[in-house]
Scaffold this motif. Structure first.
Motif, short mmCIF file in Angstrom:
data_model
loop_
_atom_site.label_atom_id
_atom_site.label_comp_id
_atom_site.label_asym_id
_atom_site.label_seq_id
_atom_site.Cartn_x
_atom_site.Cartn_y
_atom_site.Cartn_z
N SER A 35 -18.40 3.62 -28.42
CA SER A 35 -18.57 2.75 -27.26
C SER A 35 -17.48 1.69 -27.19
O SER A 35 -16.94 1.40 -26.12
N LYS A 36 -17.15 1.12 -28.33
CA LYS A 36 -16.11 0.09 -28.38
C LYS A 36 -14.76 0.68 -27.96
O LYS A 36 -14.02 0.05 -27.18
N ILE A 37 -14.46 1.88 -28.42
CA ILE A 37 -13.18 2.52 -28.09
C ILE A 37 -13.09 2.82 -26.60
O ILE A 37 -12.06 2.56 -25.97
N THR A 38 -14.16 3.33 -26.01
CA THR A 38 -14.10 3.64 -24.58
C THR A 38 -13.85 2.38 -23.76
O THR A 38 -13.07 2.40 -22.80
N GLU A 39 -14.47 1.27 -24.15
CA GLU A 39 -14.27 0.02 -23.41
C GLU A 39 -12.83 -0.46 -23.52
O GLU A 39 -12.23 -0.91 -22.54
N LYS A 40 -12.27 -0.37 -24.72
CA LYS A 40 -10.88 -0.81 -24.93
C LYS A 40 -9.91 0.06 -24.13
O LYS A 40 -8.94 -0.45 -23.55
N SER A 69 1.19 15.34 -22.91
CA SER A 69 1.00 13.89 -22.93
C SER A 69 1.84 13.18 -21.87
O SER A 69 1.51 12.07 -21.45
N ILE A 70 2.91 13.84 -21.42
CA ILE A 70 3.76 13.27 -20.38
C ILE A 70 2.97 13.01 -19.10
O ILE A 70 3.25 12.06 -18.36
N LEU A 71 1.95 13.83 -18.85
CA LEU A 71 1.16 13.74 -17.63
C LEU A 71 0.07 12.67 -17.69
O LEU A 71 -0.58 12.39 -16.68
N ILE A 72 -0.12 12.06 -18.86
CA ILE A 72 -1.20 11.09 -19.04
C ILE A 72 -0.61 9.70 -19.20
O ILE A 72 0.16 9.45 -20.14
N PRO A 73 -0.94 8.78 -18.31
CA PRO A 73 -0.35 7.44 -18.36
C PRO A 73 -0.62 6.75 -19.69
O PRO A 73 -1.75 6.69 -20.16
N ASP A 74 0.45 6.25 -20.32
CA ASP A 74 0.35 5.47 -21.56
C ASP A 74 -0.41 6.19 -22.67
O ASP A 74 -1.16 5.57 -23.43
N PHE A 75 -0.22 7.50 -22.77
CA PHE A 75 -0.99 8.28 -23.74
C PHE A 75 -0.88 7.71 -25.16
O PHE A 75 -1.89 7.53 -25.84
N LEU A 96 -6.36 0.91 -19.25
CA LEU A 96 -6.05 1.66 -18.03
C LEU A 96 -6.17 0.76 -16.80
O LEU A 96 -5.34 0.83 -15.88
N LYS A 97 -7.17 -0.09 -16.79
CA LYS A 97 -7.33 -1.02 -15.66
C LYS A 97 -6.14 -1.97 -15.56
O LYS A 97 -5.69 -2.31 -14.46
N SER A 98 -5.59 -2.35 -16.73
CA SER A 98 -4.45 -3.27 -16.73
C SER A 98 -3.20 -2.64 -16.14
O SER A 98 -2.27 -3.34 -15.74
N ILE A 99 -3.16 -1.29 -16.09
CA ILE A 99 -2.02 -0.60 -15.46
C ILE A 99 -2.46 0.05 -14.15
O ILE A 99 -1.88 1.05 -13.70
N SER A 100 -3.54 -0.50 -13.58
CA SER A 100 -4.04 -0.12 -12.24
C SER A 100 -4.52 1.31 -12.13
O SER A 100 -4.31 1.98 -11.12
N ILE A 101 -5.17 1.80 -13.19
CA ILE A 101 -5.75 3.14 -13.16
C ILE A 101 -7.25 3.04 -13.42
O ILE A 101 -7.68 2.51 -14.45
#
Length: 311
Positions: free
Chosen positions: A278-283, A237-243, A288-293
């Protein structure tokens, strides 16, 4: 006997949180395509690879698809059969969604079909494992078995290989998000501890047994509370941003359970229906977009078919 075939093979979610190297399931999308043609020449050639940004080798000895097909041809007594392969990558490499597995499975299913299905899909698993060995140094089956057989699978044993198809709730869906960061499978495997405390192993055994039992009983509460990994996830999980933030978002929006797909960086949530997925993927994509990913997302039921012929 047909001379040419086009095959699609699906992506997979391996480990399923607590089932490191022993649990996996197939999804409808994404996946890879292989076009295979029997030729008058001798040996395997790779004529084209698309969608890989030049990362994959055209050398048939070093490519997972051709290497696995060669093992198959050796097994059936036709080692010099002329075979031309086109590989079309329709999914990201190094995504944790079984990219090498999907390619390998498509190739093996194609050659086996051209050879009038000498083996069952389940019997193709050991040959697909040879491709995984080439890709990441270890021939595990938790990607290739569900990609070949469809559905949810348990690898009870590797020596001897013992693969079991598991039941699951029909309406269950997976919400999958791939953050576009680089997590090579080989590196991710090397991070994992080689020794664990007995008390941690006992906890993990209980969770794996609970998850399998929950699938059999179609008990979402049991499935959810069993989707806990204390051995591998804390490191990966360390390798995944904001896991852990991503997990919190998924659980607050109706996920049954949440975790890393394969070696990551893709994450997934199991849900009771497509709408929740679908709702979860959008959230998750929004966060991720909010942290520039940047990220890609997929929503799928469990794929029951495995590889299919496209034409």
């Amino acid at each position: 006997m047909r001379k040419s075939i086009k095959v699609f093979a699906p992506a997979t979610v391996a480990n399923v949180v607590c089932g490191y190297d022993v649990l996996g399931f197939a999804v409808n999308q994404p996946g890879d395509e292989v076009i295979m043609t029997l030729t008058e020449g001798k040996g395997i050639t790779i004529s084209k690879i698309t969608g890989d940004d030049g990362k994959l080798p055209l050398n048939p000895a070093k490519n997972t698809v051709s290497a696995s097909v060669q093992h198959y041809l050796n097994h059936i007594g036709k080692p010099d059969l002329g075979v031309e392969i086109e590989l079309h990558k329709k999914m990201p490499i190094g995504s944790g969604l079984g990219s090498s597995s999907a390619s390998t499975v498509a190739g093996l299913f194609a050659i086996n079909t051209l050879m009038d299905n000498l083996l069952t899909n389940k019997e193709l698993v050991p040959f697909a494992m040879k491709g995984e060995e080439l890709a990441c140094g270890y021939g595990h089956a938790d990607n290739v078995a569900p990609a070949l057989m469809g559905g949810f699978v348990l690898i009870r044993s590797y020596q001897p290989l013992d693969i079991i198809s598991l039941p699951f709730p029909e309406e269950m869906h997976a919400a999958i998000v791939y953050p576009e960061v680089d997590v090579p499978t080989k590196d991710a495997r090397q991070m994992i501890r080689s020794k664990v405390l007995l008390k941690d192993a006992v906890t993990q055994w209980g969770n794996v047994a609970g998850l399998v039992s929950g699938l059999f009983m179609k008990d979402y509460d049991l499935i959810g509370r069993s989707m806990t990994d204390i051995l591998v996830e804390p490191t990966r999980s360390i390798l995944i941003p904001d896991f852990y933030k991503l997990r919190s978002i998924a659980m607050k929006n109706g996920a049954v359970g949440f975790g890393i797909s394969g070696s990551g960086p893709s994450v997934f949530a199991l849900t009771k229906d497509a709408e929740t997925a679908s709702k979860i993927t959008e959230k998750l994509k929004q966060h991720l977009k909010s942290i520039s990913i940047n990220s890609l997302s997929f929503v799928s039921e469990v794929n029951k078919k495995g590889p299919i012929i496209l034409d």
